[in-house]
Design an enzyme around this catalytic site. Structure first.
Site, PDB file in Angstrom:
ATOM      1  N   LYS A  47       0.913   8.740  -9.178  1.00  0.00           N
ATOM      2  CA  LYS A  47       1.159   7.702  -9.372  1.00  0.00           C
ATOM      3  C   LYS A  47       0.528   6.681  -7.708  1.00  0.00           C
ATOM      4  O   LYS A  47       0.225   7.322  -7.108  1.00  0.00           O
ATOM      5  CB  LYS A  47       2.913   7.183  -8.736  1.00  0.00           C
ATOM      6  CG  LYS A  47       3.053   8.606  -8.071  1.00  0.00           C
ATOM      7  CD  LYS A  47       4.330   8.858  -7.902  1.00  0.00           C
ATOM      8  CE  LYS A  47       5.130   9.270  -6.545  1.00  0.00           C
ATOM      9  NZ  LYS A  47       6.488   9.983  -6.872  1.00  0.00           N
ATOM     10  N   ARG A 148      18.573   8.359  -9.421  1.00  0.00           N
ATOM     11  CA  ARG A 148      17.459   7.321  -8.995  1.00  0.00           C
ATOM     12  C   ARG A 148      17.283   7.520 -10.496  1.00  0.00           C
ATOM     13  O   ARG A 148      18.075   6.664 -11.730  1.00  0.00           O
ATOM     14  CB  ARG A 148      16.220   7.460  -8.198  1.00  0.00           C
ATOM     15  CG  ARG A 148      14.996   7.188  -8.627  1.00  0.00           C
ATOM     16  CD  ARG A 148      13.638   7.741  -7.774  1.00  0.00           C
ATOM     17  NE  ARG A 148      12.980   8.282  -8.076  1.00  0.00           N
ATOM     18  CZ  ARG A 148      11.599   8.665  -7.966  1.00  0.00           C
ATOM     19  NH1 ARG A 148      11.477   8.886  -6.973  1.00  0.00           N
ATOM     20  NH2 ARG A 148      10.951   9.985  -8.786  1.00  0.00           N
ATOM     21  N   HIS A 180      13.946  15.467 -11.006  1.00  0.00           N
ATOM     22  CA  HIS A 180      13.628  15.610 -10.130  1.00  0.00           C
ATOM     23  C   HIS A 180      14.883  15.538  -9.091  1.00  0.00           C
ATOM     24  O   HIS A 180      15.614  15.322  -8.863  1.00  0.00           O
ATOM     25  CB  HIS A 180      12.678  14.143  -9.964  1.00  0.00           C
ATOM     26  CG  HIS A 180      11.440  14.011  -9.097  1.00  0.00           C
ATOM     27  ND1 HIS A 180      10.929  14.359  -8.484  1.00  0.00           N
ATOM     28  CD2 HIS A 180      11.550  12.807  -7.204  1.00  0.00           C
ATOM     29  CE1 HIS A 180       9.923  15.006  -7.346  1.00  0.00           C
ATOM     30  NE2 HIS A 180      10.721  13.341  -6.768  1.00  0.00           N
ATOM     31  N   ARG A 236       4.920  19.502 -10.829  1.00  0.00           N
ATOM     32  CA  ARG A 236       4.395  18.027 -10.852  1.00  0.00           C
ATOM     33  C   ARG A 236       4.050  17.849  -9.404  1.00  0.00           C
ATOM     34  O   ARG A 236       4.625  18.102  -8.565  1.00  0.00           O
ATOM     35  CB  ARG A 236       5.120  17.567 -11.412  1.00  0.00           C
ATOM     36  CG  ARG A 236       5.641  16.707 -12.394  1.00  0.00           C
ATOM     37  CD  ARG A 236       7.003  16.389 -12.272  1.00  0.00           C
ATOM     38  NE  ARG A 236       8.233  15.935 -11.836  1.00  0.00           N
ATOM     39  CZ  ARG A 236       9.037  16.617 -12.038  1.00  0.00           C
ATOM     40  NH1 ARG A 236       9.743  17.295 -12.977  1.00  0.00           N
ATOM     41  NH2 ARG A 236       9.839  16.404 -11.083  1.00  0.00           N
ATOM     42  N   TYR A 281      -2.717  -8.341  22.866  1.00  0.00           N
ATOM     43  CA  TYR A 281      -1.210  -9.323  23.335  1.00  0.00           C
ATOM     44  C   TYR A 281      -0.653  -9.189  24.405  1.00  0.00           C
ATOM     45  O   TYR A 281       0.449  -7.933  24.039  1.00  0.00           O
ATOM     46  CB  TYR A 281      -0.543  -9.750  21.699  1.00  0.00           C
ATOM     47  CG  TYR A 281      -1.981 -11.227  20.580  1.00  0.00           C
ATOM     48  CD1 TYR A 281      -2.576 -11.906  21.369  1.00  0.00           C
ATOM     49  CD2 TYR A 281      -1.466 -10.002  19.714  1.00  0.00           C
ATOM     50  CE1 TYR A 281      -3.211 -12.566  20.608  1.00  0.00           C
ATOM     51  CE2 TYR A 281      -3.157 -10.268  18.442  1.00  0.00           C
ATOM     52  CZ  TYR A 281      -3.711 -12.080  19.331  1.00  0.00           C
ATOM     53  OH  TYR A 281      -4.559 -12.293  18.469  1.00  0.00           O
ATOM     54  N   CYS A 328      -4.088  -5.677  16.747  1.00  0.00           N
ATOM     55  CA  CYS A 328      -4.111  -6.989  15.913  1.00  0.00           C
ATOM     56  C   CYS A 328      -4.115  -7.034  13.998  1.00  0.00           C
ATOM     57  O   CYS A 328      -4.316  -5.307  13.627  1.00  0.00           O
ATOM     58  CB  CYS A 328      -5.352  -7.518  16.907  1.00  0.00           C
ATOM     59  SG  CYS A 328      -5.284  -7.515  18.568  1.00  0.00           S
ATOM     60  N   MET A 329      -4.247  -7.969  14.206  1.00  0.00           N
ATOM     61  CA  MET A 329      -4.857  -8.143  12.595  1.00  0.00           C
ATOM     62  C   MET A 329      -5.600  -7.201  11.747  1.00  0.00           C
ATOM     63  O   MET A 329      -5.677  -6.909  10.644  1.00  0.00           O
ATOM     64  CB  MET A 329      -4.514  -9.069  11.905  1.00  0.00           C
ATOM     65  CG  MET A 329      -4.181  -9.880  10.689  1.00  0.00           C
ATOM     66  SD  MET A 329      -4.150 -11.425  10.055  1.00  0.00           S
ATOM     67  CE  MET A 329      -2.649 -12.079  10.297  1.00  0.00           C
ATOM     68  N   ASP A 330      -6.912  -7.831  12.173  1.00  0.00           N
ATOM     69  CA  ASP A 330      -8.382  -6.679  12.114  1.00  0.00           C
ATOM     70  C   ASP A 330      -8.689  -5.753  13.013  1.00  0.00           C
ATOM     71  O   ASP A 330      -9.937  -5.694  12.539  1.00  0.00           O
ATOM     72  CB  ASP A 330      -9.272  -8.384  11.890  1.00  0.00           C
ATOM     73  CG  ASP A 330      -8.644  -9.027  10.653  1.00  0.00           C
ATOM     74  OD1 ASP A 330      -9.686  -8.293   9.675  1.00  0.00           O
ATOM     75  OD2 ASP A 330      -7.956  -9.678  10.753  1.00  0.00           O
TER      76      ASP A 330
HETATM   77  C1  LIG Z   1       6.507  11.766  -6.622  1.00  0.00           C
HETATM   78  C2  LIG Z   1       6.289  12.559  -7.904  1.00  0.00           C
HETATM   79  C3  LIG Z   1       6.038  14.241  -7.841  1.00  0.00           C
HETATM   80  C4  LIG Z   1       5.239  14.740  -6.611  1.00  0.00           C
HETATM   81  O1  LIG Z   1       5.924  15.196  -5.288  1.00  0.00           O
HETATM   82  P1  LIG Z   1       4.941  15.300  -4.652  1.00  0.00           P
HETATM   83  O2  LIG Z   1       5.905  15.417  -3.472  1.00  0.00           O
HETATM   84  O3  LIG Z   1       4.173  14.487  -4.070  1.00  0.00           O
HETATM   85  O4  LIG Z   1       4.431  16.263  -4.479  1.00  0.00           O
HETATM   86  C5  LIG Z   1       6.868  14.222  -8.818  1.00  0.00           C
HETATM   87  N1  LIG Z   1       7.944  13.961  -9.815  1.00  0.00           N
HETATM   88  C6  LIG Z   1       8.264  12.608  -9.681  1.00  0.00           C
HETATM   89  C7  LIG Z   1       8.982  12.137 -10.076  1.00  0.00           C
HETATM   90  C8  LIG Z   1       7.247  12.200  -8.385  1.00  0.00           C
HETATM   91  O5  LIG Z   1       8.124  11.049  -8.557  1.00  0.00           O
END
Ligand SMILES: *Cc1c(COP(=O)(O)O)cnc(C)c1O
Length: 410
Positions: A47, A148, A180, A236, A281, A328-330
């Site tokens: 992601k 969530r 999760h 995951r 600045y 700064c910005m850049d």
């Molecule tokens: C981001 C995410 C992960 C991975 O989590 P990490 O801590 O980066 O390994 C796994 N499952 C879900 C649903 C996530 O949103």
């Protein structure tokens, strides 16, 4: 040139910062994590443009290193993976359920598994699946406390009952059940065991309703490293495949993991200033003795956090030097000290990279601004060119100009 389309010519590279992604690090990290994981299946989470590392490049590398699944939040990224020719299973878990959604339709047409956390989402998916004439393949999500996505415990029975009905109607197939954890980044927290117990009840309820989910998955990086009893059928992995710390107490190097992404820039100016010189600045920094200052062509437009001022995080010619004055910005300035012997215009400043090579890590930067490495990496601006390298992996359609025998690099 596909994979190197963003690579700079050497001329341009001298004028800007550069993001380098070492795909062999990703590959080695995936292999190391797979060895630790007790689950038969391994998902690489890509992601957020693969945590800023480059969606397709990371996905291909992770698959080649043995990942079975890819995970994205956004459906658009899952579809992009399919358009890049990736055929491995993909799960995507964040979308707006609407019967008119072309994105959902495209995802289902492209055999992307989607998460399902409410009867409303189910009706939308089932409707689109009916039009398409093929079942939507889903992973039912339990909200085990993160609040969530996913269905709460009290809504679970209705969801699994309706899911079973949709299976019998031919519009749905439940391949997975997942959650999760709210304490995902604190493996020892008792909230995890409680959530996992609730998850096991939810799996039982799904089976009693007649569903046959073959993939139960719960754990992200920190629990992959520390809680094998939470691995179920699939894990995951996000942060850890990028070599970032998944929890404050976990050092990636202890697990044989190393960061893949580094940010460098050339030093564009070196100047000596007298004692009492205000820098940047509002002169928030003032030299107390004659010092050498260096100018780095990256700023907050590139994702350099302003809070990094004063922190010794930049590595130049083997020296760790602090950022001085406001970013700064850049551009920003570094304090090269009272003696800049051995440091010159054109030297490479390493902002962050692999600590084993003397650089600060993205996690060091995160800690310095009261955040974590993932925030640092995710805010690196897309405008910065990215170059991919790998010792183990050759881009099939890229040739070095020299190797091709045509020296027309400018
Ligand atoms: C981001 C995410 C992960 C991975 O989590 P990490 O801590 O980066 O390994 C796994 N499952 C879900 C649903 C996530 O949103």
């Amino acid at each position: 040139m596909r994979r190197n389309a963003h690579q700079l010519s050497p001329l341009a590279a001298t004028l800007s910062g550069q993001v380098s992604v070492d795909l062999s690090a990703i590959s080695d990290n995936v292999k190391a994590l797979k060895k630790r994981a007790k689950a038969p299946f391994f998902m690489a989470v890509v992601k957020g443009n693969a945590y800023g590392h480059g969606l397709v490049e990371v996905a291909r590398t992770a698959i080649e290193a043995g990942a079975h699944w890819l995970g994205t939040a956004q459906l658009s990224e899952a579809i992009e993976l399919r358009k890049a020719g990736i055929t491995e299973p993909i799960l995507s878990w964040l979308y707006l359920a609407s019967q008119t959604s072309d994105t959902i339709r495209e995802a289902l047409e492209n055999s992307i598994d989607v998460s399902l956390g409410s009867v409303h989402q189910l009706e939308v998916l089932a409707g689109i699946a009916k039009d398409l004439g093929r079942p939507a393949v889903v992973h039912l999500e339990l909200d085990s406390g993160l609040s969530r996505g996913g269905a709460r415990k009290e809504d679970w029975a209705a969801l699994v009952a309706r899911a079973r009905q949709a299976e019998l109607e031919g519009t749905l197939r439940v391949r997975g059940v997942w959650t999760h954890l709210a304490w995902a980044d604190v493996p020892a927290h008792p909230g995890n065991a409680a959530a996992v117990a609730g998850f096991e009840d939810a799996v039982s309820a799904a089976r009693e309703a007649g569903l046959t989910p073959e993939l139960r998955h719960v754990s992200s990086s920190a629990n992959i490293l520390e809680r094998p009893e939470f691995h179920f059928d699939m894990v995951r992995a996000g942060l850890a495949i990028y070599g970032l710390a998944p929890a404050d107490h976990l050092d990636p190097a202890d697990f044989g993991l190393r960061p893949a992404l580094s940010v460098t820039a050339p030093l564009v100016m070196v100047k000596k200033v007298p004692a009492g010189t205000g820098v940047s600045y509002e002169h928030q920094a003032i030299t107390y003795e004659p010092r050498y200052l260096g100018l780095i062509p990256l700023g907050y437009a590139d994702g350099i956090p302003k809070g990094i001022s004063g922190r010794s995080v930049v590595n130049i010619a083997g020296r760790r030097v602090p950022v001085i004055g406001k970013v700064c910005m850049d551009q920003f300035m570094v304090d090269l000290g009272p003696d800049a012997t051995g440091i010159d215009v054109g030297n490479t400043a390493v902002l962050f990279g692999d600590p084993a090579e003397g650089a600060a890590s993205a996690d060091d930067w995160g800690a310095a601004i009261g955040s974590h490495g993932d925030e640092i990496i995710n805010r690196i601006a897309p405008r910065l060119p990215r170059a991919y390298r790998s010792s183990a992996y050759q881009c099939p359609d890229y040739q070095e100009p020299a190797a091709a025998g045509q020296g027309n690099v400018a």
